[in-house]
Design a protein around this motif. Structure first.
Motif, PDB file in Angstrom:
ATOM      1  N   ALA A  85       0.835  -1.209   0.000  1.00  0.00           N
ATOM      2  CA  ALA A  85       0.000   0.000   0.000  1.00  0.00           C
ATOM      3  C   ALA A  85       0.869   1.258   0.000  1.00  0.00           C
ATOM      4  CB  ALA A  85      -0.947  -0.002   1.194  1.00  0.00           C
ATOM      5  N   ALA A  86       1.936   1.243   0.785  1.00  0.00           N
ATOM      6  CA  ALA A  86       2.824   2.407   0.856  1.00  0.00           C
ATOM      7  C   ALA A  86       3.486   2.682  -0.487  1.00  0.00           C
ATOM      8  CB  ALA A  86       3.877   2.198   1.937  1.00  0.00           C
ATOM      9  N   ARG A  87       3.753   1.636  -1.243  1.00  0.00           N
ATOM     10  CA  ARG A  87       4.404   1.797  -2.547  1.00  0.00           C
ATOM     11  C   ARG A  87       3.444   2.255  -3.643  1.00  0.00           C
ATOM     12  NH1 ARG A  87       7.533  -3.829  -2.155  1.00  0.00           N
ATOM     13  NH2 ARG A  87       9.340  -3.119  -0.980  1.00  0.00           N
ATOM     14  N   THR A  88       2.155   1.922  -3.499  1.00  0.00           N
ATOM     15  CA  THR A  88       1.243   2.114  -4.625  1.00  0.00           C
ATOM     16  C   THR A  88       0.146   3.164  -4.437  1.00  0.00           C
ATOM     17  OG1 THR A  88      -0.171   0.311  -3.854  1.00  0.00           O
ATOM     18  CG2 THR A  88       1.567  -0.261  -5.433  1.00  0.00           C
ATOM     19  N   ASP A  89      -0.322   3.366  -3.209  1.00  0.00           N
ATOM     20  CA  ASP A  89      -1.493   4.223  -3.024  1.00  0.00           C
ATOM     21  C   ASP A  89      -1.403   4.954  -1.676  1.00  0.00           C
ATOM     22  OD1 ASP A  89      -4.004   5.355  -2.679  1.00  0.00           O
ATOM     23  OD2 ASP A  89      -5.101   3.525  -3.151  1.00  0.00           O
ATOM     24  N   PRO A  90      -1.041   6.218  -1.692  1.00  0.00           N
ATOM     25  CA  PRO A  90      -0.890   6.964  -0.431  1.00  0.00           C
ATOM     26  C   PRO A  90      -2.138   6.937   0.461  1.00  0.00           C
ATOM     27  CG  PRO A  90      -0.001   8.233  -2.251  1.00  0.00           C
ATOM     28  CD  PRO A  90      -0.703   7.045  -2.852  1.00  0.00           C
ATOM     29  N   ALA A  91      -3.323   7.021  -0.117  1.00  0.00           N
ATOM     30  CA  ALA A  91      -4.549   7.002   0.694  1.00  0.00           C
ATOM     31  C   ALA A  91      -4.732   5.638   1.348  1.00  0.00           C
ATOM     32  CB  ALA A  91      -5.763   7.342  -0.172  1.00  0.00           C
ATOM     33  N   GLN A  92      -4.502   4.577   0.585  1.00  0.00           N
ATOM     34  CA  GLN A  92      -4.617   3.230   1.144  1.00  0.00           C
ATOM     35  C   GLN A  92      -3.514   2.988   2.178  1.00  0.00           C
ATOM     36  OE1 GLN A  92      -3.932  -0.134  -1.474  1.00  0.00           O
ATOM     37  NE2 GLN A  92      -5.420  -1.364  -0.361  1.00  0.00           N
ATOM     38  N   ALA A  93      -2.330   3.534   1.923  1.00  0.00           N
ATOM     39  CA  ALA A  93      -1.230   3.402   2.879  1.00  0.00           C
ATOM     40  C   ALA A  93      -1.612   4.033   4.212  1.00  0.00           C
ATOM     41  CB  ALA A  93       0.031   4.037   2.319  1.00  0.00           C
ATOM     42  N   GLU A  94      -2.209   5.221   4.161  1.00  0.00           N
ATOM     43  CA  GLU A  94      -2.624   5.891   5.396  1.00  0.00           C
ATOM     44  C   GLU A  94      -3.653   5.042   6.148  1.00  0.00           C
ATOM     45  OE1 GLU A  94      -2.488   8.271   8.447  1.00  0.00           O
ATOM     46  OE2 GLU A  94      -1.173   8.482   6.711  1.00  0.00           O
ATOM     47  N   GLU A  95      -4.580   4.434   5.411  1.00  0.00           N
ATOM     48  CA  GLU A  95      -5.574   3.550   6.032  1.00  0.00           C
ATOM     49  C   GLU A  95      -4.893   2.350   6.690  1.00  0.00           C
ATOM     50  OE1 GLU A  95      -8.868   0.396   4.511  1.00  0.00           O
ATOM     51  OE2 GLU A  95      -8.938   2.359   3.541  1.00  0.00           O
TER      52      GLU A  95
END
Length: 110
Positions: A85-95
């Motif tokens: 998630a951290a590599r691909t989608d900042p919003a999903q990473a935050e979740e």
């Protein structure tokens, strides 16, 4: 009425990728089966009126074994789900980070 923490409300369908533990699923299931056997053994000990300290010793061993499974799953989650998630989608990473933080907060309160 019991409220379910936000991190617990997530279903597998909400996640687009396989769980981080998928590659080691057989190992996790083998460990959990062993722990299940330990729990059944503890029940037999209580049924058989075994000495309190012997029962407590087995409960401690089963609890630690379950904690080890949890730590391995946590490691798999961080290395798989959170990292992806951290590599691909900042919003999903935050979740994922918020979910991880909530999970760790609950674990520390035990």
């Amino acid at each position: 009425m019991t409220t379910v923490p936000a991190a617990s409300r997530h279903s597998h369908e909400q996640h687009t990728q396989a769980p981080g533990y998928t590659d080691h699923k057989a190992d996790h299931l083998a460990r959990l089966s062993k722990i299940e056997g330990q729990i059944r053994g503890i029940s037999r000990m209580v049924t058989g009126d075994r000495y309190c300290i012997d029962v407590l010793t087995q409960i401690t061993a089963a609890s630690r074994a379950l904690q080890e499974v949890a730590l391995v799953l946590l490691d798999n989650h961080v290395r798989g789900c959170v990292t992806d998630a951290a590599r691909t989608d900042p919003a999903q990473a935050e979740e994922k980070f918020a979910e991880l933080s909530d999970t760790l907060r609950r674990a520390v309160r035990l």
